[in-house]
Design an enzyme around this catalytic site. Structure first.
Site, PDB file in Angstrom:
ATOM      1  N   LEU A 140       5.117 145.438  16.551  1.00 14.32           N
ATOM      2  CA  LEU A 140       6.493 145.927  16.640  1.00 14.32           C
ATOM      3  C   LEU A 140       7.227 145.706  15.319  1.00 14.32           C
ATOM      4  CD1 LEU A 140       8.834 147.156  18.161  1.00 14.32           C
ATOM      5  CD2 LEU A 140       9.331 144.883  19.130  1.00 14.32           C
ATOM      6  N   THR A 184       9.811 140.399  28.157  1.00 14.17           N
ATOM      7  CA  THR A 184       8.649 140.978  28.831  1.00 14.17           C
ATOM      8  C   THR A 184       8.899 141.312  30.296  1.00 14.17           C
ATOM      9  OG1 THR A 184       6.353 140.494  29.489  1.00 14.17           O
ATOM     10  CG2 THR A 184       7.834 138.632  29.308  1.00 14.17           C
ATOM     11  N   ASP A 185       8.125 142.273  30.791  1.00 14.53           N
ATOM     12  CA  ASP A 185       8.118 142.598  32.219  1.00 14.53           C
ATOM     13  C   ASP A 185       7.543 141.453  33.047  1.00 14.53           C
ATOM     14  OD1 ASP A 185       5.651 143.202  30.905  1.00 14.53           O
ATOM     15  OD2 ASP A 185       4.975 144.302  32.674  1.00 14.53           O
ATOM     16  N   TYR A 190       3.241 132.179  30.725  1.00 10.07           N
ATOM     17  CA  TYR A 190       3.818 133.067  29.709  1.00 10.07           C
ATOM     18  C   TYR A 190       5.172 133.602  30.174  1.00 10.07           C
ATOM     19  CZ  TYR A 190       4.467 137.406  27.046  1.00 10.07           C
ATOM     20  OH  TYR A 190       4.994 138.422  26.292  1.00 10.07           O
TER      21      TYR A 190
END
Length: 288
Positions: free
Chosen positions: A13, A103-104, A127
């Protein structure tokens, strides 16, 4: 000209954001890797930001080894949680806006409806727990939750599938985990659109971004083979046939309504972006 500090500039990214900034010519960017600034060094972070002023700090740095995080809990928590605290503190001190990538995996994936920013979080692995904890330090900035990130750079699912597809006649890929792939190029464009918004300080908070539509990892892999023109048969398997140390959400499709409305962002359909990315990878290979 607005000043951006880009942390994790050498990741997939970060690389896309750097390329986009260079193409625009409307920002002054300071790209930082771990060799330039160790965000785990709180004193070092404080010292750096006391000597450098920015309008935006984009944090692309993350510990992303989801399975290893089940064992390496300390480093996972340090990078994904505690370092964000240091960055948020430094940004607040100089009135800079922190744009932090999350994050999802902060969701458990049991809802089976596209997840909104205000939906209840319940991470099911170390995580996700660390990433969720890190989000909560960003009290005067922007958190962008994303999913299944891929690009022509670094290590990611798309590049792995292309590589394995040229070596094997068949591949087995999980088909009962559903989400949406995110092309890092598209996310980079969205982030810079946010940075250009004159009313961005009135729009702080949590946002979701991925490409449009939904897919299983099996669907994603099939599209990679199709657009890569790789002669490899992809076969579906349940995640029970491919156990991993860290649990994954069964469903992690993100609702993007908020970011589209607030910043007038148009998001491509996921297959269009896979096609564009694979084309870039093939062009890079042909030049090399």
């Amino acid at each position: 000209m607005k000043k951006i500090c880009l942390i994790g500039a050498d990741g997939q990214l970060g690389t896309e954001i750097t390329l986009a900034i260079n193409g625009l010519g409307r920002f002054e960017c300071t790209p930082l890797t771990i060799n330039d600034l160790d965000i785990l060094n709180t004193l070092g972070v404080d010292q750096f930001f006391s000597q450098n002023q920015f309008d935006f700090v984009i944090n692309c740095a993350a510990y992303t080894a989801v399975d290893l995080a089940e064992k390496e809990k300390e480093i996972n928590n340090s990078v994904n949680n505690l370092a964000v605290k240091s960055l948020a503190k430094a940004c607040n001190a100089q009135d800079a806006i922190l744009i932090h990538i999350s994050t999802d995996f902060v969701f458990d994936g049991t809802n089976y409806l596209p997840m909104k920013e205000e939906d209840s979080t319940n991470p099911i692995q170390e995580y996700g727990r660390a990433k969720l904890a890190g989000e909560k330090w960003v009290n005067n900035g922007i958190v962008i939750r994303t999913s299944w990130l891929y690009s022509p750079f670094g290590n990611n699912f798309a590049k792995t599938m292309l590589h394995l597809g040229t070596e094997r006649e068949t591949l087995h890929v999980v088909d009962n985990q559903v989400g949406t792939p995110t092309y890092a190029f598209d996310l980079a464009q969205a982030i810079l659109t946010i940075c250009e918004d004159e009313k961005v300080k009135e729009k702080t908070g949590v946002y979701h971004f991925s490409n449009e539509g939904l897919a299983s990892w099996f669907d994603f892999a099939q599209s990679i083979m199709e657009y890569g023109e790789v002669d490899c048969i992809v076969l579906p398997i349940p995640d029970s046939a491919y156990p991993t140390p860290a649990k994954r959400p069964k469903y992690s499709v993100l609702d993007k309504t908020k970011i589209k409305n607030q910043f007038e962002i148009k998001i491509p359909y996921w297959r269009e972006s896979v096609k564009a990315c694979i084309q870039r990878i093939k062009e890079d290979e042909s030049r090399n």
